[in-house]
Design a protein around this motif. Structure first.
Motif, mmCIF file in Angstrom:
data_model
loop_
_atom_site.group_PDB
_atom_site.id
_atom_site.type_symbol
_atom_site.label_atom_id
_atom_site.label_comp_id
_atom_site.label_asym_id
_atom_site.label_seq_id
_atom_site.Cartn_x
_atom_site.Cartn_y
_atom_site.Cartn_z
ATOM 1 N N ILE A 56 0.844 -1.344 0.087
ATOM 2 C CA ILE A 56 0.226 -0.140 0.039
ATOM 3 C C ILE A 56 1.011 1.163 0.173
ATOM 4 O O ILE A 56 1.834 1.293 0.758
ATOM 5 C CB ILE A 56 -0.957 -0.011 1.345
ATOM 6 N N GLY A 57 0.721 2.172 -0.858
ATOM 7 C CA GLY A 57 1.471 3.367 -1.099
ATOM 8 C C GLY A 57 0.740 4.628 -0.771
ATOM 9 O O GLY A 57 1.346 5.729 -0.775
ATOM 10 N N CYS A 58 -0.736 4.521 -0.693
ATOM 11 C CA CYS A 58 -1.562 5.684 -0.481
ATOM 12 C C CYS A 58 -2.988 5.290 0.369
ATOM 13 O O CYS A 58 -3.046 4.036 0.025
ATOM 14 C CB CYS A 58 -1.642 6.627 -1.568
ATOM 15 N N ILE A 59 -3.445 6.169 1.088
ATOM 16 C CA ILE A 59 -4.818 5.580 1.683
ATOM 17 C C ILE A 59 -5.719 6.739 1.222
ATOM 18 O O ILE A 59 -5.397 7.769 1.191
ATOM 19 C CB ILE A 59 -4.473 5.660 3.243
ATOM 20 N N LYS A 86 -7.727 7.902 -8.541
ATOM 21 C CA LYS A 86 -6.807 8.276 -9.628
ATOM 22 C C LYS A 86 -5.436 9.136 -8.897
ATOM 23 O O LYS A 86 -4.303 8.673 -9.027
ATOM 24 C CB LYS A 86 -7.463 8.832 -10.626
ATOM 25 N N ALA A 87 -5.885 9.830 -8.182
ATOM 26 C CA ALA A 87 -4.761 10.802 -7.626
ATOM 27 C C ALA A 87 -4.076 9.817 -6.539
ATOM 28 O O ALA A 87 -2.862 9.866 -6.523
ATOM 29 C CB ALA A 87 -5.646 11.922 -6.668
ATOM 30 N N ALA A 88 -4.709 8.893 -5.657
ATOM 31 C CA ALA A 88 -3.948 8.151 -4.736
ATOM 32 C C ALA A 88 -3.061 7.094 -5.370
ATOM 33 O O ALA A 88 -2.085 6.584 -4.993
ATOM 34 C CB ALA A 88 -4.899 7.326 -3.997
ATOM 35 N N GLY A 129 2.337 5.216 -7.155
ATOM 36 C CA GLY A 129 2.923 4.946 -8.034
ATOM 37 C C GLY A 129 4.512 5.516 -7.856
ATOM 38 O O GLY A 129 5.605 4.933 -8.653
ATOM 39 N N PHE A 130 4.579 6.519 -7.320
ATOM 40 C CA PHE A 130 6.070 7.356 -6.895
ATOM 41 C C PHE A 130 6.679 6.280 -5.843
ATOM 42 O O PHE A 130 5.972 5.178 -5.146
ATOM 43 C CB PHE A 130 5.912 8.585 -6.683
ATOM 44 N N SER A 131 7.872 6.758 -5.573
ATOM 45 C CA SER A 131 8.546 6.127 -4.576
ATOM 46 C C SER A 131 7.894 6.517 -3.047
ATOM 47 O O SER A 131 7.772 7.486 -2.722
ATOM 48 C CB SER A 131 10.195 6.579 -4.417
ATOM 49 N N LEU A 132 7.758 5.362 -2.284
ATOM 50 C CA LEU A 132 6.931 5.593 -0.961
ATOM 51 C C LEU A 132 7.639 6.398 -0.122
ATOM 52 O O LEU A 132 7.280 7.201 0.532
ATOM 53 C CB LEU A 132 6.336 4.169 -0.511
ATOM 54 N N PRO A 133 9.105 5.973 -0.008
ATOM 55 C CA PRO A 133 9.745 6.886 1.193
ATOM 56 C C PRO A 133 9.704 8.372 0.589
ATOM 57 O O PRO A 133 9.848 9.291 1.429
ATOM 58 C CB PRO A 133 11.164 6.053 0.895
ATOM 59 N N LYS A 162 10.106 5.002 -18.384
ATOM 60 C CA LYS A 162 9.322 5.161 -17.258
ATOM 61 C C LYS A 162 10.034 4.768 -16.149
ATOM 62 O O LYS A 162 10.893 3.648 -16.297
ATOM 63 C CB LYS A 162 7.880 4.398 -17.296
ATOM 64 N N PRO A 163 10.191 5.364 -14.926
ATOM 65 C CA PRO A 163 11.003 4.889 -13.575
ATOM 66 C C PRO A 163 10.316 3.464 -13.055
ATOM 67 O O PRO A 163 9.170 3.494 -13.032
ATOM 68 C CB PRO A 163 11.064 5.883 -12.699
#
Ligand code: HXC
Length: 257
Positions: free
Chosen positions: A49-52, A191-193, A198-202, A251-252
């Motif tokens: 999970i990267g965003c809530i 979509k925003a979440a 999709g970016f780096s979590l840290p 794409k990274p």
């Protein structure tokens, strides 16, 4: 895990918590807050999970703290029990968290939304701090976070008159990041979440920490903090990957390292 007052699901990299106490317009009783905290702990500990996203129903994000639960409290119950402490877990959440608000976000409901990192509002959303009509005042950040977000004049207007403001006024005032048609609320919030996840979590977590720092300190100290954190990002693999991907026009692939 079985929940009574909320629904919890993972949509890919996004954890969704839906307040689900329709008979009371999602009034935030203590068992509901306990469940939200359990779900937050679950998502914070889940590497996938990267965003809530925290949301409610079409009619109400939350119509406030549970007035029936609070009505008989004594000073000592309130002081010693300090039920509001439990609410703070939302503001202590380290992963990014978006409030997707439709319908009423009143009193503690507005305060809970403000504890999230930003608010996406449906065009039918209504925000307010009506506590004064109940013989109290906001107690979970309404006099503090709201004032920082919308300024003293509008915060005074809302807290002293108890009136509601619509989504358009809330966006104009800076309380809300964006307003979307009610039918599109979850699509847009997800979509925003998903984009954030999709970016780096840290890196996302450090960004959040740095923005939040601006509320807690002076500009000079805040800039110093930002600089330190920015420098530290060059120790991450994700910085190497992100910049290499740009240079190589691809794409990274972030690894959260
Ligand atoms: C407990 C609540 C509630 C609340 C609504 N209900 N809000 N129960 N606490 N905050 C219940 C009602 O009692 C009712 O239950 C059911 O939900 C439907 O509500 P209605 O009033 O019939 O709906 P409606 O006519 O559509 O009006 C919607 C409303 C109104 C405008 C949102 O419900 C309202 O004004 N609610 C209170 C809003 C408020 O004052 N919030 C601040 C709370 S204090 P029954 O059983 O009768 O059907 C606060 C302090 C936080 O939040 C401090 C920090 C912790």
């Amino acid at each position: 895990m079985g929940y009574e007052h909320i629904r919890v699901e993972s949509k890919g990299r996004v954890g969704v918590i839906t307040l689900d106490r329709p008979q009371a317009l999602n009034a935030l009783c203590t068992p509901l807050i306990d469940e939200v905290n359990q779900a937050l702990t679950q998502f914070e500990g889940d590497d996938k999970i990267g965003c809530i996203v925290l949301t409610g129903s079409e009619k109400a994000f939350a119509a406030g703290a549970d007035i029936k639960e609070m009505s008989e409290l004594t000073y000592m119950d309130a002081y010693l029990g300090d039920f509001i402490t439990k609410w703070e877990q939302v503001s202590r959440t380290r992963k990014p968290i978006i409030a997707a608000v439709a319908g009423y976000a009143l009193g503690g409901g507005c305060e809970l939304a403000m504890m999230c990192d930003f608010i996406i509002a449906a065009d039918n959303a209504k925000f307010g701090q009506p506590e004064i009509t109940l013989g109290v005042m906001p107690g979970a950040g309404g006099t503090q976070r709201l004032t920082r977000l919308v300024g003293k004049s509008k915060a005074m207007d809302l807290c002293l008159t108890g009136r509601m403001m619509d989504a358009e006024e809330a966006e104009r005032s800076g309380l809300v990041a964006r307003v979307v048609p009610a039918d599109d609320l979850m699509t847009e919030a997800l979509k925003a979440a998903d984009k954030i996840a999709g970016f780096s979590l840290p890196i996302a977590m450090m960004t959040k920490e740095s923005v939040n720092r601006s509320y807690e300190t002076t500009l000079t100290e805040g800039l110093r903090f930002e600089r330190r954190v920015f420098h530290s990002m060059f120790a991450t693999e994700d910085q190497k990957e992100g910049m290499a991907a740009f240079v190589e026009k691809r794409k990274p692939q972030f690894s959260n390292k």
